[in-house]
Write an enzyme that holds these catalytic residues in place. Structure first.
Site, mmCIF file in Angstrom:
data_model
loop_
_atom_site.group_PDB
_atom_site.id
_atom_site.type_symbol
_atom_site.label_atom_id
_atom_site.label_comp_id
_atom_site.label_asym_id
_atom_site.label_seq_id
_atom_site.Cartn_x
_atom_site.Cartn_y
_atom_site.Cartn_z
ATOM 1 N N CYS A 114 -5.306 17.547 7.718
ATOM 2 C CA CYS A 114 -6.292 18.374 8.431
ATOM 3 C C CYS A 114 -7.072 19.307 7.493
ATOM 4 O O CYS A 114 -8.114 19.835 7.870
ATOM 5 C CB CYS A 114 -5.616 19.177 9.535
ATOM 6 S SG CYS A 114 -4.817 18.129 10.760
ATOM 7 N N HIS A 250 -9.953 25.392 11.763
ATOM 8 C CA HIS A 250 -9.509 24.041 12.105
ATOM 9 C C HIS A 250 -9.245 24.003 13.605
ATOM 10 O O HIS A 250 -8.586 24.890 14.157
ATOM 11 C CB HIS A 250 -8.249 23.711 11.303
ATOM 12 C CG HIS A 250 -7.606 22.435 11.724
ATOM 13 N ND1 HIS A 250 -8.327 21.293 11.958
ATOM 14 C CD2 HIS A 250 -6.306 22.115 11.950
ATOM 15 C CE1 HIS A 250 -7.498 20.325 12.303
ATOM 16 N NE2 HIS A 250 -6.268 20.790 12.323
ATOM 17 N N ASN A 280 -7.737 17.666 18.268
ATOM 18 C CA ASN A 280 -7.593 17.839 16.823
ATOM 19 C C ASN A 280 -8.060 16.564 16.115
ATOM 20 O O ASN A 280 -7.421 15.525 16.218
ATOM 21 C CB ASN A 280 -6.117 18.130 16.510
ATOM 22 C CG ASN A 280 -5.862 18.356 15.034
ATOM 23 O OD1 ASN A 280 -6.715 18.088 14.196
ATOM 24 N ND2 ASN A 280 -4.678 18.844 14.713
HETATM 25 N N1 COA Z 1 2.930 17.193 28.773
HETATM 26 C C1 COA Z 1 3.879 17.787 29.490
HETATM 27 N N2 COA Z 1 4.971 18.337 28.936
HETATM 28 C C2 COA Z 1 5.082 18.267 27.604
HETATM 29 C C3 COA Z 1 4.123 17.637 26.788
HETATM 30 C C4 COA Z 1 3.008 17.082 27.432
HETATM 31 N N3 COA Z 1 2.024 16.465 26.763
HETATM 32 N N4 COA Z 1 4.516 17.722 25.506
HETATM 33 C C5 COA Z 1 5.680 18.381 25.500
HETATM 34 N N5 COA Z 1 6.033 18.697 26.759
HETATM 35 C C6 COA Z 1 7.221 19.396 27.224
HETATM 36 C C7 COA Z 1 8.352 19.339 26.223
HETATM 37 O O1 COA Z 1 9.071 18.135 26.366
HETATM 38 C C8 COA Z 1 9.161 20.534 26.639
HETATM 39 O O2 COA Z 1 9.957 20.200 27.759
HETATM 40 P P1 COA Z 1 11.477 20.710 27.879
HETATM 41 O O3 COA Z 1 11.373 22.215 27.904
HETATM 42 O O4 COA Z 1 11.917 20.092 29.159
HETATM 43 O O5 COA Z 1 12.142 20.169 26.664
HETATM 44 C C9 COA Z 1 8.120 21.543 27.103
HETATM 45 O O6 COA Z 1 6.939 20.783 27.347
HETATM 46 C C10 COA Z 1 7.833 22.640 26.104
HETATM 47 O O7 COA Z 1 7.643 22.018 24.838
HETATM 48 P P2 COA Z 1 7.274 22.855 23.574
HETATM 49 O O8 COA Z 1 7.175 21.923 22.405
HETATM 50 O O9 COA Z 1 8.146 24.045 23.458
HETATM 51 O O10 COA Z 1 5.824 23.350 24.019
HETATM 52 P P3 COA Z 1 4.831 24.263 23.229
HETATM 53 O O11 COA Z 1 4.392 25.364 24.103
HETATM 54 O O12 COA Z 1 5.315 24.584 21.849
HETATM 55 O O13 COA Z 1 3.576 23.312 23.042
HETATM 56 C C11 COA Z 1 2.532 21.964 21.395
HETATM 57 C C12 COA Z 1 3.705 22.113 22.335
HETATM 58 C C13 COA Z 1 2.672 20.647 20.637
HETATM 59 C C14 COA Z 1 1.248 21.959 22.199
HETATM 60 C C15 COA Z 1 2.521 23.151 20.414
HETATM 61 O O14 COA Z 1 3.791 23.313 19.831
HETATM 62 C C16 COA Z 1 1.526 23.000 19.330
HETATM 63 O O15 COA Z 1 0.341 23.017 19.568
HETATM 64 N N6 COA Z 1 1.969 22.911 18.051
HETATM 65 C C17 COA Z 1 1.108 22.780 16.922
HETATM 66 C C18 COA Z 1 0.619 21.417 16.849
HETATM 67 C C19 COA Z 1 -0.529 21.259 15.932
HETATM 68 O O16 COA Z 1 -1.564 21.802 16.159
HETATM 69 N N7 COA Z 1 -0.335 20.453 14.875
HETATM 70 C C20 COA Z 1 -1.325 20.093 13.972
HETATM 71 C C21 COA Z 1 -1.495 21.160 12.947
HETATM 72 S S1 COA Z 1 -2.667 20.612 11.821
#
Ligand code: COA
Length: 323
Positions: A114, A250, A280
């Site tokens: 990225c 980003h 993204n």
């Molecule tokens: N739809 C519904 N539920 C989802 C899901 C989706 N697409 N993806 C994950 N979940 C669920 C998980 O399984 C979890 O369920 P559980 O509590 O029963 O285990 C719950 O949602 C919470 O998951 P969590 O990972 O704690 O959510 P979060 O608030 O951290 O959001 C992301 C997840 C991926 C959106 C977030 O962590 C994020 O944006 N991270 C950075 C990613 C990124 O930008 N990466 C690239 C950097 S260059």
């Protein structure tokens, strides 16, 4: 003193759109969850016969048109991409041929996921400052949809395809004030596509062909690191946050963008946000957001623009630029 200046910007999104509602039919997710946790409403994905170079070509042509530059003027092409069309030739060499740049000037890819565009911009700026190039084409282009596991709701809802480009030219007036590039290779286990030609290629398990991420941990790293890189950039020039006209972050997740802006006490009105429309897009995200803000008239000549990115590697970087 030679500086580099951005004289043209361009971007391109593939036609096919996947909305959150479309994704509800593919994995167990909901429009509400995706919007609330990421700010993403839709993403664009390539058709079966489209490639990264196709997207790069469209963005590059638009940037060259804005700059009033022809193929023979281009004396350096750098493409930031993690999803090249082929192992080789590089996407930059394929693009050189497509654009009809036949002057023997260098063309190569940089791979910083990225942060790919910011890395490419940093390298092109060095070439121009050193007098080794006068008119560079710098591109960020990705078809991330090809390396996503469409059964993994934790990743497939986050990403999309696209391309952005700039023409960067030698000038006696400052444009790019500085670029700041960093990496820390210890965090491979948090964000990677394990497949390659050098490791485990005979015993590959299916999931290793795709992007794997510990989203929670990446989130924290991204917010902290992006805050630090902005501070580092401003400190180098003795600038206050309030002197920056536009932050172009980003476009990974609206919550990362908001948290970074809050940390830096930058009002959201000064932050260019496009993530809702395309998710993204990795190396394409910063130049696409830049192009949107240039074309809709938000970014005006003489304004100070700060770009920043964070990605797999980990890699991160920034560029402070006068328009
Ligand atoms: N739809 C519904 N539920 C989802 C899901 C989706 N697409 N993806 C994950 N979940 C669920 C998980 O399984 C979890 O369920 P559980 O509590 O029963 O285990 C719950 O949602 C919470 O998951 P969590 O990972 O704690 O959510 P979060 O608030 O951290 O959001 C992301 C997840 C991926 C959106 C977030 O962590 C994020 O944006 N991270 C950075 C990613 C990124 O930008 N990466 C690239 C950097 S260059």
């Amino acid at each position: 003193m030679i500086y580099s200046r951005i004289t043209g910007t361009g971007s391109y999104l593939p036609e096919k759109v996947l909305t959150n509602r479309d994704l509800e039919k593919i994995v167990e997710t909901s429009d509400e969850w995706i919007r609330e946790r990421t700010g993403i409403a839709q993403r664009h994905v390539v058709a079966d016969d489209e490639s990264t170079c196709d997207l790069a070509e469209q963005a590059a042509r638009r940037a060259m048109e804005m700059a009033g530059r022809r193929p023979e003027d281009i004396d350096l092409i750098i493409v930031g991409t993690t999803t090249p069309d082929q192992v080789f030739p590089s996407t930059a060499c394929l693009l050189q041929q497509r654009l009809g740049v036949h002057n023997g000037s260098p063309a190569f890819d940089v791979q910083a996921v990225c942060t790919g565009f910011v890395y490419a911009l940093g390298v092109a700026d060095q070439f121009i400052r050193a007098g080794s190039a006068r008119c560079a084409l710098v591109v960020g282009a990705e078809t991330i949809s090809r390396i996503l596991d469409w059964n993994d709701r934790g990743t497939c809802v986050l990403f999309g395809d696209g391309a952005g480009a700039v023409v960067l030219e030698a000038s006696d007036k400052p444009g790019v004030l500085s670029t700041h590039l960093h990496a820390d290779g210890r965090y491979e286990n948090l964000l990677s596509v394990p497949r390659g030609v050098g490791r485990g290629y005979k015993d590959m398990i299916a999931g290793e062909a795709y992007l794997q991420m510990k989203g929670n941990e990446v989130f924290k790293w991204a917010v902290n690191t992006l805050g630090r890189i902005v501070e580092e950039t401003l400190e180098k020039h003795g600038l206050e946050q309030s002197q920056v006209d536009w932050l172009i972050p980003h476009q990974a997740n609206i919550r990362i963008i908001q948290a970074t802006a809050r940390k830096l006490k930058l009002p959201m009105e000064k932050v260019v946000v496009t993530v809702e429309n395309h998710g993204n897009t990795s190396a394409a995200s910063v130049p696409m957001a830049l192009d949107e803000a240039v074309r809709d008239g938000r970014i005006q000549p003489g304004q100070l623009v700060l770009m920043e990115a964070f990605g797999g590697g980990f890699t991160w970087g920034s560029a402070l630029v006068y328009f």
